[in-house]
Design an enzyme around this catalytic site. Structure first.
Site, PDB file in Angstrom:
ATOM      1  N   GLU A  97       0.803  -1.203   0.000  1.00 12.04           N
ATOM      2  CA  GLU A  97       0.000   0.000   0.000  1.00 12.04           C
ATOM      3  C   GLU A  97       0.846   1.268   0.000  1.00 12.04           C
ATOM      4  OE1 GLU A  97      -2.569   0.474   3.290  1.00 12.04           O
ATOM      5  OE2 GLU A  97      -3.571   2.169   2.325  1.00 12.04           O
ATOM      6  N   ASP A  98       1.888   1.273   0.789  1.00 10.44           N
ATOM      7  CA  ASP A  98       2.625   2.523   1.010  1.00 10.44           C
ATOM      8  C   ASP A  98       3.956   2.618   0.277  1.00 10.44           C
ATOM      9  OD1 ASP A  98       0.586   3.180   2.672  1.00 10.44           O
ATOM     10  OD2 ASP A  98       1.633   2.677   4.525  1.00 10.44           O
TER      11      ASP A  98
END
Ligand code: MN
Length: 750
Positions: A97-98
């Site tokens: 996600e990051d």
């Protein structure tokens, strides 16, 4: 998770590295010395990949970001007792996600099990991060769906949330509120249902701390102040028990601690008492070091010693040893009268049961070999979630609220005629039981035999009941049925059938409408139908078609409209619309044929208003009422003393309309009454004599529950107005042996 791309932290790089390595070593130590070399290598690899991926990120607190995944991995290992796979996925949970890392990278490195768990975790957090509060329910549904795929996803997610809650102080105030309320809405119930009781309490307490800080601090300080006094009391309570246990050579540990802050607050709120009046702040716990073969016997031995000294409350004995909860929980709970007449809750369990109680599902798996009955229960539970969620026609919000009842409520165990156990939500009825076995059985259920005795479908079941469902091919679901069931499964199936039936009927209306439009030379396109439905004040095309099929709306009214090919010219809008003054008994003959009138203050005298009666309080003419403007369902009439009234008035005062009844024609309204009294032969006869004999009131249903010589009956009757109801209540009250008669609210949403 929010992060900061720039290294604004004054800590030097070396210090960061040291901190990260320490956290990692601490994690490895917590995994224990029995870890295989291969597993150690894999975890090391995941740690390196994650550290590298997050290397430029920091948490809001300023720490290196990687400390968060490491902390989550540690919770997963120590507080939920999951193994290597889950620890690795926890370390990687925020990478895709990051950071630049992809699912393919993870699959290549570790395999598809890992990438799909991380994918599940990423999916959940994507929804969580949206700012829309309306997304919350959709979010919940997604989370539950992943749960049904692989329970490890949700367990890691709970660990992630727990760490975020523990470190919430550094977040912005508005974010704190949002995360904390989401936690109590979604994650605490889930943790509860998965048997993670410790984590559930911590999540709830932390949530309370950030949503209602004053209350939280107040209870904390009061607990501190009264600590010594309470410890002295409990010591006095357990001393004689300890002596006897030692004499009987039982090996045990005893612990006691106060209930969670949130549960104390709930008690204060629900029972409307002050902190000082919540006396059972403690739960005492005996944990026995018994061999598995002897543990059941030993638990009952402790129970017997305990109850030789203190009188138990027979209503509060819970034997989850013979019948474990569906999440695997096993223990013996009882509440006894201690010194000074104070109730004390005591929990008795073996060390093995204790581990399950603390670590839930995961510990349960650890012990599951050989014992297939428990495993099946868990599987059955996961299966029922999947069924609920994949229901093609479900409204998410309703679904969630139905599901949440299942999450929080206690369970009862009933048997089929063949002796198979079914687990139902407490308060479940014969109808719930039928739907639990099979939708088809529920749909055609007309009654049941409980312990060989004939009962109506609304009969509330008790632990240990044997239930045989009676069906008829002619039977079909009725809207009233929603009042008779408590399980999410039954509710959602009934709603589904009702809609299905409406849809079938609506088809006839659709054909008629199409024919009519054709004669005008106008196509029956979706847009055109929507225009007409809107014009005649129907919520949907379906409602419009349905009204045509029932004759409630005559297609003759289409004459007021100008049709010219595809062009529709609407006249000025007037109050022509649905004539539905329906209560919860929507297609009930007594109700749909005629109207009664209501005067709204502030509106023109004598003008007819469209409204529906709120099913939460079922108002009848003569009641003090108010109108509430809903979004989409028009005006709803509630009783002034409706249980929902305070919150409606508090939150949406501007949507409240004053109202009173004008006159009453010969129609009947459904209402419920509750009767309690002494159980003696013939009492039911006397009651029914008054209702249908003397007063000639129409009875819809009746269920009687009797316990220890006291009976409690719920009766649903049709009355004309409040006068008639009052008369009925008075007559019933005058019967010999009747203790109390009162009108009750049907529990349904607004
Ligand atoms: Mn995270």
């Amino acid at each position: 998770m929010a992060f900061n791309l720039f290294n604004t932290n004054p800590t030097s790089e070396d210090q960061d590295k040291k901190m990260i390595l320490n956290a990692y070593r601490d994690l490895m130590k917590s995994m224990g010395s029995s870890l295989k070399r291969q597993d150690k290598k894999l975890i090391r690899r995941a740690f390196e990949i994650a550290t590298d991926a997050h290397r430029h990120m920091r948490r809001k607190s300023g720490e290196p970001y990687i400390l968060h995944p490491i902390a989550v991995a540690k919770i997963v290992a120590t507080e939920i007792s999951l193994g290597t796979t889950s620890v690795i996925c926890a370390l990687l949970h925020d990478t895709v996600e990051d950071t630049e890392l992809t699912f393919d990278d993870i699959e290549r490195e570790f395999g598809s099990t890992y990438s799909s768990i991380v994918e599940g975790l990423t999916k959940i957090s994507n929804v969580v991060e949206t700012n829309e509060t309306t997304q919350q329910t959709e979010n919940f549904r997604k989370i539950l769906l992943t749960l049904a795929d692989d329970p490890r996803v949700i367990l890691i997610k709970i660990a992630d949330r727990l760490h975020n809650m523990r470190t919430l102080a550094s977040m912005r105030k508005d974010k704190q509120l949002k995360i904390a309320s989401e936690t109590s809405f979604i994650y605490a119930p889930l943790a509860h249902r998965l048997g993670l009781y410790e984590i559930k309490s911590e999540l709830e307490d932390l949530s309370l701390k950030y949503t209602q800080e004053d209350i939280f601090n107040d209870i904390v300080s009061k607990l501190d102040n009264t600590k010594n006094e309470r410890i002295a009391y409990i010591e006095e309570f357990i001393t004689p028990i300890k002596t006897e246990l030692d004499k009987a050579r039982v090996r045990y540990d005893v612990s006691y601690r106060s209930k969670s802050i949130n549960s104390i607050w709930n008690k204060m709120k629900n029972k409307k008492v002050s902190f000082e009046e919540v006396y059972d702040l403690f739960a005492v716990r005996f944990i026995l070091n018994s061999k598995e073969k002897k543990e059941k016997e030993d638990c009952w031995k402790v129970y017997s010693i305990l109850t030789n000294h203190y009188r138990p409350n027979p209503e509060r004995l819970r034997d989850w040893i013979s019948n474990p909860k569906s999440n695997g929980y096993e223990a013996l709970h009882t509440t006894v009268m201690g010194p000074e007449g104070r109730w004390v809750e005591v929990q008795i369990r073996s060390a093995r049961m204790n581990e399950i109680a603390e670590k839930g599902l995961a510990a349960h798996w650890k012990y599951k070999d050989g014992d297939t009955s428990k495993e099946n229960k868990l599987d059955a539970w996961l299966k029922s979630i999947r069924e609920l969620l994949t229901n093609p026609d479900s409204n998410t919000l309703e679904l969630i609220s139905d599901f949440k009842t299942d999450l929080f409520n206690d369970e009862i165990y009933c048997y089929t005629p063949k002796g198979e156990v079914r687990v139902l939500t407490k308060g479940g009825t014969a109808l719930d039981f039928a739907f639990d076995i099979h939708s088809e059985l529920g749909k055609t259920c007309i009654g049941a035999k409980v312990n060989y005795k004939l009962v109506p479908i609304s009969h509330v079941l008790k632990n240990g009941d044997q239930v045989e469902i009676i069906t008829s091919k002619k039977q079909k679901p009725h809207i009233d049925w929603l009042l008779y069931v408590v399980t999410g499964k039954a509710k959602s199936r009934i709603k589904y059938y009702l809609k299905e039936e409406k849809r079938e009927k609506a088809l006839e209306g659709q054909y008629e409408l199409e024919k009519k439009l054709k004669s005008f030379g106008t196509p029956a396109s979706k847009e055109n139908l929507q225009i007409l439905a809107n014009h005649f004040n129907f919520d949907s095309i379906l409602d419009f078609n349905y009204a045509i099929s029932t004759g409630e709306f005559s297609t003759k009214k289409l004459r007021t409209i100008g049709f010219e090919g595809n062009k529709i010219t609407l006249p000025a809008k007037h109050q022509e619309s649905k004539k539905n003054t329906r209560s919860s008994t929507e297609d009930n003959d007594e109700l749909s044929s005629k109207q009664f009138e209501l005067i709204l203050f502030g509106s023109e005298k004598g003008s007819k208003i469209d409204y529906k009666l709120a099913v939460c309080c079922n108002p009848i003419p003569g009641d003090d009422v108010f109108g509430f403007v809903t979004t989409g369902e028009g005006l709803k009439i509630h009783r002034n003393n409706c249980p929902n009234a305070p919150s409606l008035l508090a939150q949406y005062g501007h949507r409240v309309v004053k109202a009173k009844w004008a006159k009453n024609k010969e129609i009947s309204f459904l209402t419920s009454i509750q009767i309690t009294g002494l159980d003696d032969v013939g009492v039911i006869n006397k009651i029914t004599n008054i209702i249908s004999g003397d007063l000639k009131v129409n009875m819809r249903s009746m269920s009687i529950d009797s316990k220890g010589g006291i009976f409690e009956g719920n009766i649903t009757v049709f009355v004309k107005d409040k006068d008639e109801l009052d008369k009925l209540l008075k007559e019933l009250e005058s019967l010999e042996g009747i203790n109390r008669v009162r009108r009750i609210d049907l529990t349904e949403e607004v």
